[in-house]
Motif scaffolding. Sequence first.
Motif, PDB file in Angstrom:
ATOM      1  N   ASN A  22       0.854  -1.182   0.000  1.00 51.38           N
ATOM      2  CA  ASN A  22       0.000   0.000   0.000  1.00 51.38           C
ATOM      3  C   ASN A  22       0.896   1.241   0.000  1.00 51.38           C
ATOM      4  OD1 ASN A  22      -1.992   1.855   0.284  1.00 51.38           O
ATOM      5  ND2 ASN A  22      -2.831   1.040   2.194  1.00 51.38           N
ATOM      6  N   PRO A  23       0.962   1.977  -1.104  1.00 46.96           N
ATOM      7  CA  PRO A  23       1.867   3.146  -1.150  1.00 46.96           C
ATOM      8  C   PRO A  23       1.413   4.291  -0.247  1.00 46.96           C
ATOM      9  CG  PRO A  23       0.576   3.041  -3.150  1.00 46.96           C
ATOM     10  CD  PRO A  23       0.269   1.790  -2.367  1.00 46.96           C
ATOM     11  N   THR A  24       0.128   4.355   0.078  1.00 45.25           N
ATOM     12  CA  THR A  24      -0.335   5.461   0.919  1.00 45.25           C
ATOM     13  C   THR A  24       0.179   5.336   2.352  1.00 45.25           C
ATOM     14  OG1 THR A  24      -2.389   4.290   1.401  1.00 45.25           O
ATOM     15  CG2 THR A  24      -2.414   5.843  -0.433  1.00 45.25           C
ATOM     16  N   PHE A  25       0.445   4.126   2.816  1.00 41.55           N
ATOM     17  CA  PHE A  25       0.977   3.945   4.173  1.00 41.55           C
ATOM     18  C   PHE A  25       2.362   4.574   4.281  1.00 41.55           C
ATOM     19  CE2 PHE A  25       3.333   1.475   7.354  1.00 41.55           C
ATOM     20  CZ  PHE A  25       2.549   1.743   8.455  1.00 41.55           C
ATOM     21  N   GLY A  26       3.197   4.385   3.298  1.00 40.96           N
ATOM     22  CA  GLY A  26       4.533   4.973   3.308  1.00 40.96           C
ATOM     23  C   GLY A  26       4.485   6.487   3.275  1.00 40.96           C
ATOM     24  N   VAL A  27       3.573   7.027   2.488  1.00 40.78           N
ATOM     25  CA  VAL A  27       3.427   8.480   2.405  1.00 40.78           C
ATOM     26  C   VAL A  27       2.921   9.034   3.731  1.00 40.78           C
ATOM     27  CG1 VAL A  27       2.157  10.341   1.246  1.00 40.78           C
ATOM     28  CG2 VAL A  27       3.092   8.454  -0.087  1.00 40.78           C
ATOM     29  N   ALA A  28       1.992   8.334   4.362  1.00 36.57           N
ATOM     30  CA  ALA A  28       1.451   8.786   5.646  1.00 36.57           C
ATOM     31  C   ALA A  28       2.540   8.779   6.717  1.00 36.57           C
ATOM     32  CB  ALA A  28       0.287   7.897   6.071  1.00 36.57           C
ATOM     33  N   VAL A  29       3.367   7.749   6.731  1.00 37.10           N
ATOM     34  CA  VAL A  29       4.460   7.686   7.700  1.00 37.10           C
ATOM     35  C   VAL A  29       5.442   8.821   7.451  1.00 37.10           C
ATOM     36  CG1 VAL A  29       6.456   6.325   8.427  1.00 37.10           C
ATOM     37  CG2 VAL A  29       4.238   5.221   8.139  1.00 37.10           C
ATOM     38  N   PHE A  30       5.752   9.095   6.206  1.00 37.11           N
ATOM     39  CA  PHE A  30       6.670  10.192   5.869  1.00 37.11           C
ATOM     40  C   PHE A  30       6.115  11.534   6.339  1.00 37.11           C
ATOM     41  CE2 PHE A  30       8.005  13.528   2.909  1.00 37.11           C
ATOM     42  CZ  PHE A  30       9.369  13.494   3.125  1.00 37.11           C
ATOM     43  N   ILE A  31       4.823  11.767   6.137  1.00 39.22           N
ATOM     44  CA  ILE A  31       4.219  13.038   6.538  1.00 39.22           C
ATOM     45  C   ILE A  31       4.247  13.182   8.059  1.00 39.22           C
ATOM     46  CG2 ILE A  31       2.022  14.292   6.634  1.00 39.22           C
ATOM     47  CD1 ILE A  31       1.481  13.252   3.791  1.00 39.22           C
ATOM     48  N   VAL A  32       3.928  12.110   8.778  1.00 42.69           N
ATOM     49  CA  VAL A  32       3.937  12.172  10.244  1.00 42.69           C
ATOM     50  C   VAL A  32       5.347  12.441  10.756  1.00 42.69           C
ATOM     51  CG1 VAL A  32       3.627  10.786  12.333  1.00 42.69           C
ATOM     52  CG2 VAL A  32       1.882  10.750  10.551  1.00 42.69           C
ATOM     53  N   VAL A  33       6.342  11.786  10.190  1.00 35.81           N
ATOM     54  CA  VAL A  33       7.729  12.003  10.612  1.00 35.81           C
ATOM     55  C   VAL A  33       8.157  13.434  10.309  1.00 35.81           C
ATOM     56  CG1 VAL A  33      10.119  11.343  10.147  1.00 35.81           C
ATOM     57  CG2 VAL A  33       8.387   9.581  10.484  1.00 35.81           C
ATOM     58  N   ALA A  34       7.770  13.949   9.158  1.00 35.89           N
ATOM     59  CA  ALA A  34       8.132  15.326   8.803  1.00 35.89           C
ATOM     60  C   ALA A  34       7.500  16.327   9.764  1.00 35.89           C
ATOM     61  CB  ALA A  34       7.707  15.623   7.368  1.00 35.89           C
ATOM     62  N   ILE A  35       6.240  16.111  10.128  1.00 36.23           N
ATOM     63  CA  ILE A  35       5.558  17.026  11.049  1.00 36.23           C
ATOM     64  C   ILE A  35       6.203  16.966  12.431  1.00 36.23           C
ATOM     65  CG2 ILE A  35       3.379  17.410  12.278  1.00 36.23           C
ATOM     66  CD1 ILE A  35       1.956  16.679   9.654  1.00 36.23           C
ATOM     67  N   LEU A  36       6.534  15.764  12.897  1.00 36.52           N
ATOM     68  CA  LEU A  36       7.201  15.640  14.198  1.00 36.52           C
ATOM     69  C   LEU A  36       8.568  16.310  14.187  1.00 36.52           C
ATOM     70  CD1 LEU A  36       6.277  11.989  15.208  1.00 36.52           C
ATOM     71  CD2 LEU A  36       5.389  14.112  16.174  1.00 36.52           C
ATOM     72  N   LEU A  37       9.268  16.224  13.072  1.00 36.54           N
ATOM     73  CA  LEU A  37      10.570  16.877  12.956  1.00 36.54           C
ATOM     74  C   LEU A  37      10.423  18.396  13.018  1.00 36.54           C
ATOM     75  CD1 LEU A  37      13.593  16.349  12.477  1.00 36.54           C
ATOM     76  CD2 LEU A  37      13.139  16.581  10.044  1.00 36.54           C
ATOM     77  N   VAL A  38       9.412  18.941  12.371  1.00 36.10           N
ATOM     78  CA  VAL A  38       9.178  20.394  12.410  1.00 36.10           C
ATOM     79  C   VAL A  38       8.829  20.841  13.830  1.00 36.10           C
ATOM     80  CG1 VAL A  38       7.589  22.210  11.634  1.00 36.10           C
ATOM     81  CG2 VAL A  38       8.543  20.606   9.985  1.00 36.10           C
ATOM     82  N   ILE A  39       7.974  20.085  14.518  1.00 35.29           N
ATOM     83  CA  ILE A  39       7.593  20.435  15.887  1.00 35.29           C
ATOM     84  C   ILE A  39       8.813  20.376  16.809  1.00 35.29           C
ATOM     85  CG2 ILE A  39       6.233  19.680  17.877  1.00 35.29           C
ATOM     86  CD1 ILE A  39       4.059  18.852  15.864  1.00 35.29           C
ATOM     87  N   ALA A  40       9.634  19.345  16.660  1.00 36.41           N
ATOM     88  CA  ALA A  40      10.838  19.224  17.484  1.00 36.41           C
ATOM     89  C   ALA A  40      11.791  20.385  17.225  1.00 36.41           C
ATOM     90  CB  ALA A  40      11.526  17.891  17.203  1.00 36.41           C
ATOM     91  N   THR A  41      11.918  20.809  15.982  1.00 39.04           N
ATOM     92  CA  THR A  41      12.787  21.938  15.650  1.00 39.04           C
ATOM     93  C   THR A  41      12.274  23.224  16.287  1.00 39.04           C
ATOM     94  OG1 THR A  41      13.324  20.880  13.557  1.00 39.04           O
ATOM     95  CG2 THR A  41      13.808  23.228  13.737  1.00 39.04           C
ATOM     96  N   LEU A  42      10.958  23.430  16.266  1.00 37.44           N
ATOM     97  CA  LEU A  42      10.390  24.626  16.885  1.00 37.44           C
ATOM     98  C   LEU A  42      10.636  24.645  18.385  1.00 37.44           C
ATOM     99  CD1 LEU A  42       7.000  24.913  14.967  1.00 37.44           C
ATOM    100  CD2 LEU A  42       9.001  26.368  14.725  1.00 37.44           C
ATOM    101  N   PHE A  43      10.438  23.499  19.050  1.00 34.35           N
ATOM    102  CA  PHE A  43      10.709  23.429  20.485  1.00 34.35           C
ATOM    103  C   PHE A  43      12.178  23.672  20.784  1.00 34.35           C
ATOM    104  CE2 PHE A  43       6.667  21.012  21.196  1.00 34.35           C
ATOM    105  CZ  PHE A  43       6.155  21.878  22.152  1.00 34.35           C
ATOM    106  N   TYR A  44      13.067  23.087  19.996  1.00 33.79           N
ATOM    107  CA  TYR A  44      14.509  23.277  20.215  1.00 33.79           C
ATOM    108  C   TYR A  44      14.884  24.750  20.071  1.00 33.79           C
ATOM    109  CZ  TYR A  44      19.514  23.217  19.486  1.00 33.79           C
ATOM    110  OH  TYR A  44      20.845  23.483  19.570  1.00 33.79           O
ATOM    111  N   ASN A  45      14.388  25.392  19.034  1.00 36.81           N
ATOM    112  CA  ASN A  45      14.714  26.805  18.820  1.00 36.81           C
ATOM    113  C   ASN A  45      14.155  27.678  19.934  1.00 36.81           C
ATOM    114  OD1 ASN A  45      16.170  26.369  16.507  1.00 36.81           O
ATOM    115  ND2 ASN A  45      14.436  26.687  15.144  1.00 36.81           N
ATOM    116  N   ALA A  46      12.943  27.383  20.397  1.00 31.57           N
ATOM    117  CA  ALA A  46      12.341  28.176  21.468  1.00 31.57           C
ATOM    118  C   ALA A  46      13.147  28.036  22.756  1.00 31.57           C
ATOM    119  CB  ALA A  46      10.898  27.742  21.691  1.00 31.57           C
ATOM    120  N   ILE A  47      13.549  26.823  23.099  1.00 30.15           N
ATOM    121  CA  ILE A  47      14.327  26.606  24.318  1.00 30.15           C
ATOM    122  C   ILE A  47      15.703  27.248  24.202  1.00 30.15           C
ATOM    123  CG2 ILE A  47      15.435  24.817  25.715  1.00 30.15           C
ATOM    124  CD1 ILE A  47      12.973  23.054  25.072  1.00 30.15           C
ATOM    125  N   HIS A  48      16.322  27.122  23.032  1.00 30.67           N
ATOM    126  CA  HIS A  48      17.639  27.712  22.817  1.00 30.67           C
ATOM    127  C   HIS A  48      17.579  29.233  22.927  1.00 30.67           C
ATOM    128  CE1 HIS A  48      21.700  27.981  21.295  1.00 30.67           C
ATOM    129  NE2 HIS A  48      21.300  28.863  20.409  1.00 30.67           N
TER     130      HIS A  48
END
Length: 69
Positions: free
Chosen positions: A9-35
């Motif tokens: 199912n190709p949509t499962f891979g795309v969904a996992v990629f989108i979730v990982v990308a969103i988590l990476l963006v959120i983690a970057t925002l938290f890191y920058n705010a704390i820094h």
Amino acid sequence: MNKPPRKKNPTFGVAVFIVVAILLVIATLFYNAIHEKHEFDSQNAQEPSVSSDAAAAANAMKPASGAAQ
């Protein structure tokens, strides 16, 4: 008895990629705010506050304990 091969199912891979990308963006925002907060706190910690100036002035006005009279 042989099962046909399951289609991937190709949509499962795309969904996992989108979730990982969103988590990476959120983690970057938290890191920058704390820094930035740590940087802001370190820059403002060097300036003495008004209350510490008043406490230093009050301590300077007191006579030293055990001073010769």
